[in-house]
Enzyme design. Sequence first.
Site, PDB file in Angstrom:
ATOM      1  NE  ARG A  15       7.667   2.489  -1.914  1.00  0.00           N
ATOM      2  CZ  ARG A  15       6.989   1.677  -1.102  1.00  0.00           C
ATOM      3  NH1 ARG A  15       6.527   0.525  -1.567  1.00  0.00           N
ATOM      4  NH2 ARG A  15       6.776   2.007   0.153  1.00  0.00           N
ATOM      5  CE  LYS A  22       2.745   8.120   0.629  1.00  0.00           C
ATOM      6  NZ  LYS A  22       3.153   6.745   0.971  1.00  0.00           N
ATOM      7  N   GLY A 138       2.894  -4.748  10.310  1.00  0.00           N
ATOM      8  CA  GLY A 138       3.074  -5.074  11.713  1.00  0.00           C
ATOM      9  C   GLY A 138       2.045  -6.130  12.105  1.00  0.00           C
ATOM     10  CG  ASN A 376     -32.994  26.827 -37.216  1.00  0.00           C
ATOM     11  OD1 ASN A 376     -33.300  25.685 -36.925  1.00  0.00           O
ATOM     12  ND2 ASN A 376     -32.027  27.109 -38.077  1.00  0.00           N
TER      13      ASN A 376
HETATM   14  C1  UD1 Z   1       3.238   1.148   9.755  1.00  0.00           C
HETATM   15  C2  UD1 Z   1       3.109   0.379  11.046  1.00  0.00           C
HETATM   16  C3  UD1 Z   1       2.758  -1.068  10.743  1.00  0.00           C
HETATM   17  C4  UD1 Z   1       1.494  -1.147   9.902  1.00  0.00           C
HETATM   18  C5  UD1 Z   1       1.631  -0.289   8.674  1.00  0.00           C
HETATM   19  C6  UD1 Z   1       0.325  -0.215   7.933  1.00  0.00           C
HETATM   20  C7  UD1 Z   1       4.629   1.446  12.614  1.00  0.00           C
HETATM   21  C8  UD1 Z   1       5.942   1.389  13.262  1.00  0.00           C
HETATM   22  N1  UD1 Z   1       4.346   0.470  11.760  1.00  0.00           N
HETATM   23  O1  UD1 Z   1       4.273   0.587   8.982  1.00  0.00           O
HETATM   24  O2  UD1 Z   1       2.575  -1.786  11.936  1.00  0.00           O
HETATM   25  O3  UD1 Z   1       1.208  -2.497   9.562  1.00  0.00           O
HETATM   26  O4  UD1 Z   1       2.018   1.048   9.025  1.00  0.00           O
HETATM   27  O5  UD1 Z   1       0.565   0.393   6.692  1.00  0.00           O
HETATM   28  O6  UD1 Z   1       3.848   2.340  12.861  1.00  0.00           O
HETATM   29  N2  UD1 Z   1       5.012   8.595   8.549  1.00  0.00           N
HETATM   30  C9  UD1 Z   1       5.364   9.854   8.948  1.00  0.00           C
HETATM   31  N3  UD1 Z   1       6.577  10.051   9.536  1.00  0.00           N
HETATM   32  C10 UD1 Z   1       7.437   9.034   9.745  1.00  0.00           C
HETATM   33  C11 UD1 Z   1       7.063   7.737   9.353  1.00  0.00           C
HETATM   34  C12 UD1 Z   1       5.842   7.553   8.763  1.00  0.00           C
HETATM   35  O7  UD1 Z   1       4.612  10.826   8.750  1.00  0.00           O
HETATM   36  O8  UD1 Z   1       8.514   9.283  10.298  1.00  0.00           O
HETATM   37  C13 UD1 Z   1       3.717   8.390   7.935  1.00  0.00           C
HETATM   38  C14 UD1 Z   1       3.851   7.995   6.473  1.00  0.00           C
HETATM   39  O9  UD1 Z   1       3.760   9.137   5.643  1.00  0.00           O
HETATM   40  C15 UD1 Z   1       2.663   7.090   6.264  1.00  0.00           C
HETATM   41  C16 UD1 Z   1       2.447   6.466   7.625  1.00  0.00           C
HETATM   42  O10 UD1 Z   1       3.087   7.306   8.559  1.00  0.00           O
HETATM   43  O11 UD1 Z   1       1.525   7.812   5.926  1.00  0.00           O
HETATM   44  C17 UD1 Z   1       2.912   5.043   7.737  1.00  0.00           C
HETATM   45  O12 UD1 Z   1       4.266   4.996   7.385  1.00  0.00           O
HETATM   46  P1  UD1 Z   1       4.852   3.751   6.623  1.00  0.00           P
HETATM   47  O13 UD1 Z   1       6.318   3.929   6.528  1.00  0.00           O
HETATM   48  O14 UD1 Z   1       4.090   3.493   5.396  1.00  0.00           O
HETATM   49  O15 UD1 Z   1       4.479   2.579   7.624  1.00  0.00           O
HETATM   50  P2  UD1 Z   1       5.371   1.499   8.241  1.00  0.00           P
HETATM   51  O16 UD1 Z   1       6.252   2.127   9.263  1.00  0.00           O
HETATM   52  O17 UD1 Z   1       5.958   0.695   7.187  1.00  0.00           O
END
Ligand code: UD1
Length: 455
Positions: A15, A22, A138, A376
């Site tokens: 995004r 990012k 979450g 100057n």
């Molecule tokens: C996650 C939490 C959720 C919380 C939210 C806060 C889980 C399952 N859920 O949501 O409870 O409210 O964060 O923002 O943990 N990332 C990786 N590898 C992956 C997946 C994610 O490195 O396979 C990293 C992403 O780059 C990011 C972070 O983990 O920095 C969170 O990932 P994101 O997808 O934003 O979070 P959610 O799973 O939506």
Amino acid sequence: MELSVVILAAGKGTRMKSVLPKVMQPLAGRPLLRHVVDTARGLNAAHTLVVYGHGGDLVQKAFAADALLWAEQAEQKGTGHAVQMVLPQLPASGKTLILYGDVPLTTAATLRLLIDKVDGENTLGLITLDMQNPGGYGRIVRNAAGMVQRIVEQKDASDAEKIITEVNTGIFCVPNALLHKWLPALKSNNAQGEYYLTDIIAMAAAENICINTIQPAHAWEVDGINDKLQLATLERAHQRVEADALMRAGVTLIDPARIDVRGSIHHGMDVHVEPNVVFEGRVVLGNNVHIGANCQLRDCEIGDNSTIKPNSLIDGAVVGAGAEIGPFARLRPGTVLADNVHIGNFVETKKAVIGKGSKANHLAYLGDADIGSGVNVGAGTITCNYDGVNKHLTTIGDNAFIGTNTSLIAPVTVGAGATTGAGSAISKDVPDNTLAVARGKQITIESWQRPKKKQ
Ligand code: UD1
Ligand code: CA
């Protein structure tokens, strides 16, 4: 317990719509991940491990000097899977703080509070937040006694659970022994088919592990960034914090919403800053320094009672006390100005050492110049420092007077008390207290007549 920090940074950041990964997007002039790595350093972590994915080479290069441990997560299968990637490098004992490369502004104070909550193998800690609009996050599910039972993701939540306003920020502190035990046991049988790190909370509850929660002092501390709008919003929140700290420390900011601090400012009393000033790197301001609108100051020192007038750029320069700089001045690296120097509009300096009370008030280029005191420099003066291959030095003695539109063809020395005539191209040294004139002689043609218009 020895502390490790794990930073999850494998997210693509689709995004952002950018070629830059990012976590390399800048906030306050530094990559998002830089903020997190620096925070980890402030916690004296024994090991800092980064889980990378997209754009890993570029990220690793940018952090080559930071003694980080890296673990690749080639395919993103969830936060639990991401932490699994570091298990081979994670010590068997101690505790681990889990941070996110795209959550840049969590303060060390808040994190210390969390870390201190984990004081044995049977406790863990997490940061939660009460949100008016918890959609997407979450949710923290507690029992009647208020004890945390589990975390349920938005996509897996029942209608009753969706009403919960306490959300998971994602920031955990967990004993390593428990991570080694629980992570390999994670299942992906959920709405997103992912390995959720959040599932370890239910495992902890089942094993009667004490689950401590804390809340951050400010909501922006746990804000994550997914797009440029969130990036700009958090940037402004951060700049407001910087501005508030400056004002509390006695700096007058005409508009705290129109200042950018991308580094550190050390300042004396009665500093005054007009709108739209950008500070970068390490900036030192003395007492009673006045900075006009639209200035950019990077890695510089400004002495007491100096005024920087609007639209000036100061980069890698040392400015003494009582200086008047600008408007529209450009001081480049290696500029060292003694006290009471005036550098006026459209004057550029580079590697220029200028003595006390000297003035270059209009339209000049002073590069590779060693200029004495009381000099100057007339409008239009240029140090011709570059012969196309090498740079050469111009030396000007104390109290010299450089006439308007003088070209100083370096290497060249103008002696103390010497004068150059306006319009001179000075290619030979000028002895002390002499006048050098090097320009075409003016002649008068008395019989000359203006051309007449043809009929
Ligand atoms: C996650 C939490 C959720 C919380 C939210 C806060 C889980 C399952 N859920 O949501 O409870 O409210 O964060 O923002 O943990 N990332 C990786 N590898 C992956 C997946 C994610 O490195 O396979 C990293 C992403 O780059 C990011 C972070 O983990 O920095 C969170 O990932 P994101 O997808 O934003 O979070 P959610 O799973 O939506
Ligand atoms: Ca998220």
